[in-house]
Design an enzyme around this catalytic site. Structure first.
Site, PDB file in Angstrom:
ATOM      1  N   ASP A   1      -8.131  -5.771  -6.291  1.00 40.93           N
ATOM      2  CA  ASP A   1      -7.837  -4.351  -5.380  1.00 40.93           C
ATOM      3  C   ASP A   1      -8.259  -3.127  -6.061  1.00 40.93           C
ATOM      4  O   ASP A   1      -7.681  -2.823  -7.196  1.00 40.93           O
ATOM      5  CB  ASP A   1      -6.441  -4.445  -4.771  1.00 40.93           C
ATOM      6  CG  ASP A   1      -6.082  -3.191  -3.919  1.00 40.93           C
ATOM      7  OD1 ASP A   1      -7.125  -2.677  -3.390  1.00 40.93           O
ATOM      8  OD2 ASP A   1      -4.984  -2.713  -4.023  1.00 40.93           O
TER       9      ASP A   1
ATOM     10  N   HIS B   1      -6.165  -6.338  -1.661  1.00 39.71           N
ATOM     11  CA  HIS B   1      -5.075  -5.599  -1.466  1.00 39.71           C
ATOM     12  C   HIS B   1      -4.031  -6.353  -0.554  1.00 39.71           C
ATOM     13  O   HIS B   1      -2.773  -6.037  -0.605  1.00 39.71           O
ATOM     14  CB  HIS B   1      -5.742  -4.287  -0.641  1.00 39.71           C
ATOM     15  CG  HIS B   1      -4.602  -3.299  -0.469  1.00 39.71           C
ATOM     16  ND1 HIS B   1      -4.248  -2.252  -1.325  1.00 39.71           N
ATOM     17  CD2 HIS B   1      -4.198  -2.614   0.963  1.00 39.71           C
ATOM     18  CE1 HIS B   1      -3.535  -1.428  -1.043  1.00 39.71           C
ATOM     19  NE2 HIS B   1      -3.392  -1.586   0.393  1.00 39.71           N
TER      20      HIS B   1
ATOM     21  N   SER C   1       0.697  -1.070  -0.048  1.00 38.61           N
ATOM     22  CA  SER C   1       0.008   0.129  -0.077  1.00 38.61           C
ATOM     23  C   SER C   1       0.743   1.300  -0.086  1.00 38.61           C
ATOM     24  O   SER C   1       1.712   1.573  -0.974  1.00 38.61           O
ATOM     25  CB  SER C   1      -1.015   0.162   1.117  1.00 38.61           C
ATOM     26  OG  SER C   1      -2.017   1.089   0.926  1.00 38.61           O
TER      27      SER C   1
END
Length: 471
Positions: A392, A448, A166
């Site tokens: 994601d 994710h 991320s």
């Protein structure tokens, strides 16, 4: 003779891990770990204290690589990676029990989980100043690594890998740029999962991702093409056309506020469809990490100003990613016995998954990190892996693939499927394209948090990366 013996003991003691940080008993485990683990603080400049949790390799800790892991946010705790993704123990729904993870990454490496920056998780500073930015964080993470190897000198010559997911797409390459210039480190490479590498490419690709996954509909798509595109090129990132802004606001509402799981399009939303901003147990819960459409005028008005204004009304504020169940981890890590076992300072705040104080006061310096990647690749010695779960929406695979292609590296292996073994047999893990010292890899059906969604595939990918095996 006694003096010589004492000197020898002191010398030996200086070459071992800090005994005071060893976790000798971890609540929640039916059987205590056979490998050693440590938890404590790495103290850096200006009296900042970064909490770490270090678990030795289950294979050969003396020779196996040291792997740093950072979660993103900015403002989210790396203990989420430890307890819900690829750590040796996974938190259970009761918030009390831990179970061993058969796909733990410490089966083949020494894993260092660092809660960064200060204000995140159990990390703190005495002055309670949690305003920071990309540049300061990269320096503080570098200093924390220096301090770690000072405390654990026996690992200083081991191979070192920097990894994360991320917003660690910013953290990791900016840290690597510093580490590669310090010969004290045996840096071998970096790996970034579902990372933020370019705001522009992430924003532009997300609109295509949403349309081709059936989220937008033909009418909205036609309007986007009319007002946001010109001469075959679309700008969904920094387009000041009023009609384009209006359409992009609708895209944002569909992707982030309609109840879809932004971290995994095809997964249910824990807790059901709820509001983005609301009260939870007397605390204001801010449900937005603000990593998409940050340059877009509508976002600047409707997101950050509203969140900052709301946050100023409440003393107790936290930020949870949407459709994320952090209750088990929160219960476990705030248990007094767990805090004592992990040697958590009384000055540390109660643990939350993501800190709104850090997030809302964070200065974003790097809008893209191609310079850092090109510097690493130009050295011709470091391995680089960019991987993405392909469902994601927070940091979508298409944007990262565009980013990797923009680096214009020599192609070694054209895009193809890669496979892994699970209980049902050989499976397609996703797709991979390999360049010189660089690979872009997707994980089919994962969101994710790849190790959470596809643990066997993630472990296979990780082990092949560390061991220089073909994907």
């Amino acid at each position: 003779m006694c003096v010589l013996l004492l000197a020898l003991l002191l010398l030996l003691g200086s070459e071992a891990a800090p005994q005071g940080d060893e976790v000798v008993y971890l609540p929640g485990l039916g059987k205590q770990a056979a490998f050693k683990q440590y938890s404590g603080y790495l103290t850096i400049a200006n009296n900042k204290h970064l909490h770490y949790w270090f678990v030795e390799s289950q294979l050969n800790p003396a020779k196996d690589p040291v792997v740093l892991w950072l979660n993103g946010g900015p403002g989210c705790s790396s203990l989420d990676g430890m307890l819900t993704e690829h750590g040796p123990f996974l938190i259970q729904d009761d918030g009390v029990s831990l179970e061993y993870n058969p796909y733990s990454w410490n089966k083949i490496s020494n894993m260092l989980y660092l809660e960064s920056p200060v204000g995140v998780g159990f990390s703190y500073s005495k002055d309670k100043n949690y305003v920071t930015n990309d540049t300061e964080v990269s320096m503080n993470n570098y200093l924390a690594l220096k301090q770690f190897f000072k405390l654990f000198p026996e690992y200083s010559k081991n191979q070192l890998f920097l990894t994360g997911e991320s917003y660690a797409g910013i953290y990791i390459p900016t840290l690597a740029e510093r580490v590669m210039e310090d010969p004290a480190f045996n840096l071998q490479g970096i790996a970034v999962g579902n990372g933020m590498a370019s705001y522009e490419l992430n924003d532009n690709s997300l609109v295509y991702f949403a349309y081709y996954h059936g989220l937008l509909g033909n009418q909205l798509w036609a309007q986007l093409q009319t007002f946001c595109c010109s001469k075959g090129k679309c700008d969904f990132y920094n387009n000041h056309n009023v009609n384009c802004s209006k359409n992009l606001e609708e895209v944002q509402n569909i992707v982030y506020s309609s109840g879809l799981n932004m971290y995994n399009l095809y997964a249910p939303c824990p807790g059901g469809v709820g509001q983005r901003v609301g009260m939870d147990g007397g605390s204001l819960v801010l449900r937005d990490l603000g990593n998409s459409f940050t340059r877009h005028p509508a976002t600047q008005r409707t997101c950050f100003q509203k969140l900052r204004g709301a946050a100023s009304l409440f003393k107790n504020v936290r930020l949870d990613p949407p459709c994320t169940n952090s209750t088990p981890s929160t219960l476990y890590l705030n248990n007094a016995y767990v805090r004592a076992a992990l040697h958590i300072s009384p000055d540390a705040l109660p643990w939350v998954l993501c800190s709104s104080v850090v997030n809302l006061n964070y200065g974003r310096v790097y809008m893209e990190v191609s310079k850092q990647y090109l510097k690493l690749l130009g050295a011709l010695v470091y391995r680089v892996l960019v991987y993405n779960g392909d469902v994601d929406m927070a940091c979508n695979f298409m944007g990262d693939e565009w980013f990797v292609e923009s680096l214009q590296q020599k192609v070694d292996v054209q895009r193809r499927t890669w496979t892994y073994q699970d209980k049902a047999g050989l499976q397609v893990g996703g797709f991979v394209k390999e360049f010189c010292n660089l690979a872009f890899l997707t994980i089919k059906g994962s969101g994710h948090m790849v190790p959470t969604d596809k643990p066997a595939a993630a472990y296979t990918m990780f082990s092949r990366f560390l061991l220089r095996q073909p994907f």
